[in-house]
Scaffold this motif. Structure first.
Motif, mmCIF file in Angstrom:
data_model
loop_
_atom_site.group_PDB
_atom_site.id
_atom_site.type_symbol
_atom_site.label_atom_id
_atom_site.label_comp_id
_atom_site.label_asym_id
_atom_site.label_seq_id
_atom_site.Cartn_x
_atom_site.Cartn_y
_atom_site.Cartn_z
ATOM 1 N N UNK A 42 0.853 -1.187 0.000
ATOM 2 C CA UNK A 42 0.000 0.000 0.000
ATOM 3 C C UNK A 42 0.886 1.233 0.000
ATOM 4 N N UNK A 43 0.374 2.295 -0.603
ATOM 5 C CA UNK A 43 1.056 3.587 -0.564
ATOM 6 C C UNK A 43 0.014 4.666 -0.276
ATOM 7 N N UNK A 44 0.221 5.395 0.818
ATOM 8 C CA UNK A 44 -0.654 6.500 1.203
ATOM 9 C C UNK A 44 0.159 7.779 1.271
ATOM 10 N N UNK A 45 -0.493 8.893 0.953
ATOM 11 C CA UNK A 45 0.164 10.195 1.007
ATOM 12 C C UNK A 45 -0.667 11.149 1.849
ATOM 13 N N UNK A 46 0.031 12.146 2.422
ATOM 14 C CA UNK A 46 -0.633 13.139 3.268
ATOM 15 C C UNK A 46 0.203 14.414 3.247
ATOM 16 N N UNK A 47 -0.456 15.556 3.174
ATOM 17 C CA UNK A 47 0.234 16.843 3.252
ATOM 18 C C UNK A 47 0.194 17.342 4.693
ATOM 19 N N UNK A 104 3.919 7.258 2.495
ATOM 20 C CA UNK A 104 4.249 6.038 3.242
ATOM 21 C C UNK A 104 4.040 4.846 2.315
ATOM 22 N N UNK A 105 5.108 4.105 2.069
ATOM 23 C CA UNK A 105 5.065 2.942 1.183
ATOM 24 C C UNK A 105 5.264 1.684 2.016
ATOM 25 N N UNK A 119 7.273 -3.520 6.436
ATOM 26 C CA UNK A 119 8.109 -2.332 6.536
ATOM 27 C C UNK A 119 7.446 -1.203 5.772
ATOM 28 N N UNK A 120 7.456 -0.030 6.374
ATOM 29 C CA UNK A 120 6.838 1.149 5.775
ATOM 30 C C UNK A 120 7.875 2.263 5.758
ATOM 31 N N UNK A 121 8.249 2.699 4.577
ATOM 32 C CA UNK A 121 9.199 3.804 4.411
ATOM 33 C C UNK A 121 8.398 5.083 4.185
ATOM 34 N N UNK A 122 8.726 6.109 4.941
ATOM 35 C CA UNK A 122 8.043 7.394 4.817
ATOM 36 C C UNK A 122 9.039 8.408 4.274
ATOM 37 N N UNK A 123 8.665 9.019 3.153
ATOM 38 C CA UNK A 123 9.517 10.007 2.493
ATOM 39 C C UNK A 123 8.725 11.295 2.275
#
Length: 149
Positions: A42-47, A104-105, A119-123
């Motif tokens: 899953x990939x989620x994004x947030x501002x 977050x990937x 594992x979740x990488x946040x960039x």
């Protein structure tokens, strides 16, 4: 909707994500967007908004954790089993700033029996590594989609 036996793993993952998203007011109210879903991914994004800032003027770590936790939830619930977090940890690497778009990937590392590791990488929008989140999951009773007997 197709019969479960006729659905691909990708279609199941998408249907499970849709079912979860409809009930996930936290992710929705924080402005998260589900950008990608696949079995175990899953990939989620947030501002980052002003309301998410801490006393240093950066993104409060709890919001970064929440983004990682949401990505974890969508990844581990993509197999039509109801799955909860059993243990999570996060390592903050760099500060996120107001206005940053965080991504977050989540990637499934292991799924054995009722347990999983993700594992979740946040960039940020520049690809800078902000945090690393690891989630351990546990399957509980239930499914997101009807299962035929």
């Amino acid at each position: 909707m197709k019969d479960m036996a006729e659905m691909t793993a990708q279609e199941i993952a998408r249907a499970c994500a849709d079912a979860m998203w409809n009930n996930d007011s936290t992710s929705q109210r924080l402005g998260m967007e589900l950008e990608h879903i696949a079995p175990g991914e899953a990939r989620l994004a947030m501002t980052v908004t002003d309301a998410m800032s801490n006393g240093h003027g950066n993104c409060h770590g709890g919001f970064i954790f929440t983004l990682g936790d949401s990505a974890f939830a969508f990844a581990c619930n993509s197999h039509n089993q109801v799955v909860v977090g059993q243990h999570c940890s996060i390592t903050y690497i760099a500060p996120a700033r107001i206005g940053d778009r965080l991504v977050a990937t989540a990637t499934e590392l292991s799924r054995q029996g009722r347990s999983g590791i993700y594992d979740i990488r946040i960039t940020n929008q520049h690809g800078q590594h902000i945090a690393e989140f690891r989630g351990h999951s546990r399957v509980v009773k239930g499914s997101h989609l009807p299962v035929e007997a």
